[in-house]
Design a protein around this motif. Structure first.
Motif, PDB file in Angstrom:
ATOM      1  N   ALA A 213     -21.008 -32.923 -14.877  1.00 47.20           N
ATOM      2  CA  ALA A 213     -22.101 -32.255 -15.558  1.00 47.20           C
ATOM      3  C   ALA A 213     -23.070 -33.309 -16.083  1.00 47.20           C
ATOM      4  O   ALA A 213     -22.653 -34.405 -16.455  1.00 47.20           O
ATOM      5  N   PRO A 214     -24.350 -33.012 -16.129  1.00 44.53           N
ATOM      6  CA  PRO A 214     -25.316 -33.990 -16.634  1.00 44.53           C
ATOM      7  C   PRO A 214     -24.976 -34.496 -18.029  1.00 44.53           C
ATOM      8  O   PRO A 214     -25.142 -35.693 -18.314  1.00 44.53           O
ATOM      9  N   ASP A 215     -24.479 -33.604 -18.909  1.00 46.18           N
ATOM     10  CA  ASP A 215     -24.141 -34.013 -20.275  1.00 46.18           C
ATOM     11  C   ASP A 215     -23.080 -35.101 -20.292  1.00 46.18           C
ATOM     12  O   ASP A 215     -23.175 -36.081 -21.032  1.00 46.18           O
ATOM     13  N   GLY A 216     -22.037 -34.905 -19.466  1.00 41.65           N
ATOM     14  CA  GLY A 216     -20.949 -35.869 -19.439  1.00 41.65           C
ATOM     15  C   GLY A 216     -21.377 -37.209 -18.877  1.00 41.65           C
ATOM     16  O   GLY A 216     -20.996 -38.263 -19.383  1.00 41.65           O
ATOM     17  N   LEU A 217     -22.162 -37.178 -17.818  1.00 44.36           N
ATOM     18  CA  LEU A 217     -22.655 -38.429 -17.244  1.00 44.36           C
ATOM     19  C   LEU A 217     -23.490 -39.200 -18.256  1.00 44.36           C
ATOM     20  O   LEU A 217     -23.369 -40.422 -18.382  1.00 44.36           O
ATOM     21  N   LEU A 218     -24.337 -38.479 -18.976  1.00 48.69           N
ATOM     22  CA  LEU A 218     -25.188 -39.128 -19.970  1.00 48.69           C
ATOM     23  C   LEU A 218     -24.356 -39.740 -21.083  1.00 48.69           C
ATOM     24  O   LEU A 218     -24.576 -40.886 -21.495  1.00 48.69           O
ATOM     25  N   ARG A 219     -23.358 -38.982 -21.576  1.00 49.57           N
ATOM     26  CA  ARG A 219     -22.534 -39.483 -22.690  1.00 49.57           C
ATOM     27  C   ARG A 219     -21.733 -40.712 -22.283  1.00 49.57           C
ATOM     28  O   ARG A 219     -21.705 -41.717 -22.996  1.00 49.57           O
ATOM     29  N   VAL A 220     -21.063 -40.650 -21.133  1.00 56.33           N
ATOM     30  CA  VAL A 220     -20.261 -41.790 -20.689  1.00 56.33           C
ATOM     31  C   VAL A 220     -21.159 -42.981 -20.385  1.00 56.33           C
ATOM     32  O   VAL A 220     -20.844 -44.123 -20.734  1.00 56.33           O
ATOM     33  N   GLY A 221     -22.297 -42.718 -19.750  1.00 58.41           N
ATOM     34  CA  GLY A 221     -23.205 -43.802 -19.424  1.00 58.41           C
ATOM     35  C   GLY A 221     -23.765 -44.508 -20.644  1.00 58.41           C
ATOM     36  O   GLY A 221     -23.928 -45.731 -20.648  1.00 58.41           O
ATOM     37  N   GLU A 222     -24.036 -43.750 -21.686  1.00 58.14           N
ATOM     38  CA  GLU A 222     -24.568 -44.346 -22.910  1.00 58.14           C
ATOM     39  C   GLU A 222     -23.505 -45.134 -23.658  1.00 58.14           C
ATOM     40  O   GLU A 222     -23.780 -46.212 -24.191  1.00 58.14           O
ATOM     41  N   GLN A 223     -22.277 -44.595 -23.712  1.00 58.80           N
ATOM     42  CA  GLN A 223     -21.223 -45.265 -24.474  1.00 58.80           C
ATOM     43  C   GLN A 223     -20.585 -46.410 -23.705  1.00 58.80           C
ATOM     44  O   GLN A 223     -20.072 -47.360 -24.317  1.00 58.80           O
ATOM     45  N   PHE A 224     -20.610 -46.333 -22.365  1.00 57.54           N
ATOM     46  CA  PHE A 224     -19.964 -47.371 -21.546  1.00 57.54           C
ATOM     47  C   PHE A 224     -20.899 -47.777 -20.405  1.00 57.54           C
ATOM     48  O   PHE A 224     -20.635 -47.497 -19.229  1.00 57.54           O
ATOM     49  N   PRO A 225     -21.990 -48.453 -20.733  1.00 58.78           N
ATOM     50  CA  PRO A 225     -22.957 -48.835 -19.700  1.00 58.78           C
ATOM     51  C   PRO A 225     -22.387 -49.804 -18.670  1.00 58.78           C
ATOM     52  O   PRO A 225     -22.976 -49.968 -17.591  1.00 58.78           O
ATOM     53  N   GLN A 226     -21.260 -50.435 -18.988  1.00 55.84           N
ATOM     54  CA  GLN A 226     -20.651 -51.365 -18.040  1.00 55.84           C
ATOM     55  C   GLN A 226     -19.916 -50.649 -16.904  1.00 55.84           C
ATOM     56  O   GLN A 226     -19.516 -51.280 -15.919  1.00 55.84           O
ATOM     57  N   ALA A 227     -19.725 -49.338 -17.019  1.00 54.64           N
ATOM     58  CA  ALA A 227     -19.014 -48.574 -15.998  1.00 54.64           C
ATOM     59  C   ALA A 227     -19.991 -48.003 -14.981  1.00 54.64           C
ATOM     60  O   ALA A 227     -21.064 -47.499 -15.338  1.00 54.64           O
ATOM     61  N   ASP A 228     -19.632 -48.081 -13.710  1.00 56.22           N
ATOM     62  CA  ASP A 228     -20.384 -47.413 -12.646  1.00 56.22           C
ATOM     63  C   ASP A 228     -19.816 -46.007 -12.478  1.00 56.22           C
ATOM     64  O   ASP A 228     -18.613 -45.845 -12.226  1.00 56.22           O
ATOM     65  N   LEU A 229     -20.661 -44.994 -12.586  1.00 60.37           N
ATOM     66  CA  LEU A 229     -20.228 -43.604 -12.496  1.00 60.37           C
ATOM     67  C   LEU A 229     -20.424 -43.109 -11.069  1.00 60.37           C
ATOM     68  O   LEU A 229     -21.544 -43.090 -10.552  1.00 60.37           O
ATOM     69  N   LEU A 230     -19.328 -42.695 -10.437  1.00 60.25           N
ATOM     70  CA  LEU A 230     -19.352 -42.181  -9.072  1.00 60.25           C
ATOM     71  C   LEU A 230     -18.921 -40.723  -9.082  1.00 60.25           C
ATOM     72  O   LEU A 230     -17.905 -40.374  -9.694  1.00 60.25           O
ATOM     73  N   THR A 231     -19.652 -39.879  -8.380  1.00 62.94           N
ATOM     74  CA  THR A 231     -19.299 -38.465  -8.306  1.00 62.94           C
ATOM     75  C   THR A 231     -19.761 -37.889  -6.980  1.00 62.94           C
ATOM     76  O   THR A 231     -20.690 -38.410  -6.354  1.00 62.94           O
ATOM     77  N   VAL A 232     -19.108 -36.804  -6.557  1.00 61.16           N
ATOM     78  CA  VAL A 232     -19.492 -36.141  -5.314  1.00 61.16           C
ATOM     79  C   VAL A 232     -20.594 -35.117  -5.572  1.00 61.16           C
ATOM     80  O   VAL A 232     -21.405 -34.842  -4.694  1.00 61.16           O
ATOM     81  N   ALA A 233     -20.635 -34.550  -6.775  1.00 58.68           N
ATOM     82  CA  ALA A 233     -21.660 -33.557  -7.094  1.00 58.68           C
ATOM     83  C   ALA A 233     -22.033 -33.639  -8.567  1.00 58.68           C
ATOM     84  O   ALA A 233     -21.177 -33.866  -9.423  1.00 58.68           O
ATOM     85  N   ILE A 234     -23.315 -33.462  -8.833  1.00 58.90           N
ATOM     86  CA  ILE A 234     -23.804 -33.304 -10.204  1.00 58.90           C
ATOM     87  C   ILE A 234     -24.237 -31.848 -10.339  1.00 58.90           C
ATOM     88  O   ILE A 234     -25.217 -31.421  -9.707  1.00 58.90           O
ATOM     89  N   ASP A 235     -23.483 -31.080 -11.119  1.00 57.43           N
ATOM     90  CA  ASP A 235     -23.731 -29.654 -11.226  1.00 57.43           C
ATOM     91  C   ASP A 235     -24.802 -29.334 -12.264  1.00 57.43           C
ATOM     92  O   ASP A 235     -25.419 -30.234 -12.841  1.00 57.43           O
ATOM     93  N   ASP A 236     -25.007 -28.043 -12.509  1.00 50.34           N
ATOM     94  CA  ASP A 236     -26.192 -27.602 -13.252  1.00 50.34           C
ATOM     95  C   ASP A 236     -26.084 -27.791 -14.759  1.00 50.34           C
ATOM     96  O   ASP A 236     -26.976 -28.359 -15.388  1.00 50.34           O
ATOM     97  N   TYR A 237     -24.986 -27.305 -15.352  1.00 54.69           N
ATOM     98  CA  TYR A 237     -24.907 -27.330 -16.817  1.00 54.69           C
ATOM     99  C   TYR A 237     -23.485 -27.029 -17.264  1.00 54.69           C
ATOM    100  O   TYR A 237     -22.599 -26.693 -16.447  1.00 54.69           O
ATOM    101  N   LEU A 238     -23.260 -27.146 -18.572  1.00 53.50           N
ATOM    102  CA  LEU A 238     -22.013 -26.737 -19.206  1.00 53.50           C
ATOM    103  C   LEU A 238     -22.226 -25.389 -19.884  1.00 53.50           C
ATOM    104  O   LEU A 238     -23.246 -25.178 -20.545  1.00 53.50           O
ATOM    105  N   ASN A 239     -21.227 -24.495 -19.762  1.00 55.15           N
ATOM    106  CA  ASN A 239     -21.349 -23.231 -20.486  1.00 55.15           C
ATOM    107  C   ASN A 239     -20.888 -23.404 -21.932  1.00 55.15           C
ATOM    108  O   ASN A 239     -20.558 -24.521 -22.361  1.00 55.15           O
TER     109      ASN A 239
END
Length: 225
Positions: free
Chosen positions: A179-205
């Motif tokens: 989810a975009p929210d999770g990618l943003l949170r992990v990316g901000e807190q751990f910029p040293q990590a490369d985030l790999l995913t097969v799909a980026i979905d629309d939103y969190l309910n």
């Protein structure tokens, strides 16, 4: 190379990865096929990590006929895969087909569904068990969890990993659906990590589930609901 750079992640676009994920999303896919699908997707993602992030070296080979030059992947003996229990277990099984000599670690982590999300979109996370191998500056570390939703679980897991691994060659967070929210949170807190995913979905309910997502990967793989 079928990995595309996006703002907050690297997207694995291999045709077989997309095909397998589509089958996993299908509500009609039953337990055995779902679990096998996660294994297959993990293997494909592992090969993409090798192709996209690992170097090769030229080596001299003696064939039955004559000496020639070939290429081999460097660093295959220096891989650490962290299994975020329980949903990642079949996903990691597939990764191990790509990295059969990898060291393995496990972290049992789960969010408190009853507590619900706070106003910042985070869940409280419980860690029940941690067992990590030695991680060195030569190691490529892959932290695997099929679903990256709010990022609460992954951020907590990464805190434990980095406590044990002050140095490493590469650090990847690998998921099937994010989810975009999770990618943003992990990316901000751990910029040293490369985030790999097969799909980026629309939103969190409102319950913190990825939409359209694929449901609860652990429950579907292990038939616990």
């Amino acid at each position: 190379m079928p990995i595309e750079d996006r703002d907050d992640a690297h997207l694995i676009t291999h045709a077989l990865a997309k095909d397998t994920l589509s089958r996993l999303r299908d509500v009609e896919t039953e337990q055995v096929a779902f679990r096998k699908g996660l294994v297959k997707l993990g293997r494909i993602c592992g090969y993409e990590v090798i192709d996209g992030a690992m170097d090769t070296e030229y080596v001299t080979i003696q064939t039955p006929l004559e000496e020639t030059t070939g290429e081999r992947v460097k660093g295959l003996d220096n891989v650490v895969i962290i299994n975020v229990l329980r949903a990642a277990t079949p996903f990691v099984e597939g990764l191990l087909k790509a990295f059969p000599r990898a060291k393995q670690g496990v972290i049992s982590a789960g969010r408190n569904e009853e507590a619900g999300m706070n106003e910042d979109g985070e869940f409280p996370i419980t860690i029940d068990y941690v067992k990590l191998p030695e991680i060195t500056e030569k190691d490529t570390v892959i932290v695997a969890d099929p679903m990256l939703a709010t990022g609460s679980t992954m951020c907590t897991v990464l805190e434990h990993v980095l406590e044990e691994a002050p140095a490493y060659e590469n650090l990847f967070v690998l998921s099937a659906v994010s989810a975009p929210d999770g990618l943003l949170r992990v990316g901000e807190q751990f910029p040293q990590a490369d985030l790999l995913t097969v799909a980026i979905d629309d939103y969190l309910n409102d319950e913190g589930f990825i939409v359209p997502g694929l449901g609860d990967a652990g429950d579907r793989a292990f038939r616990t609901k």
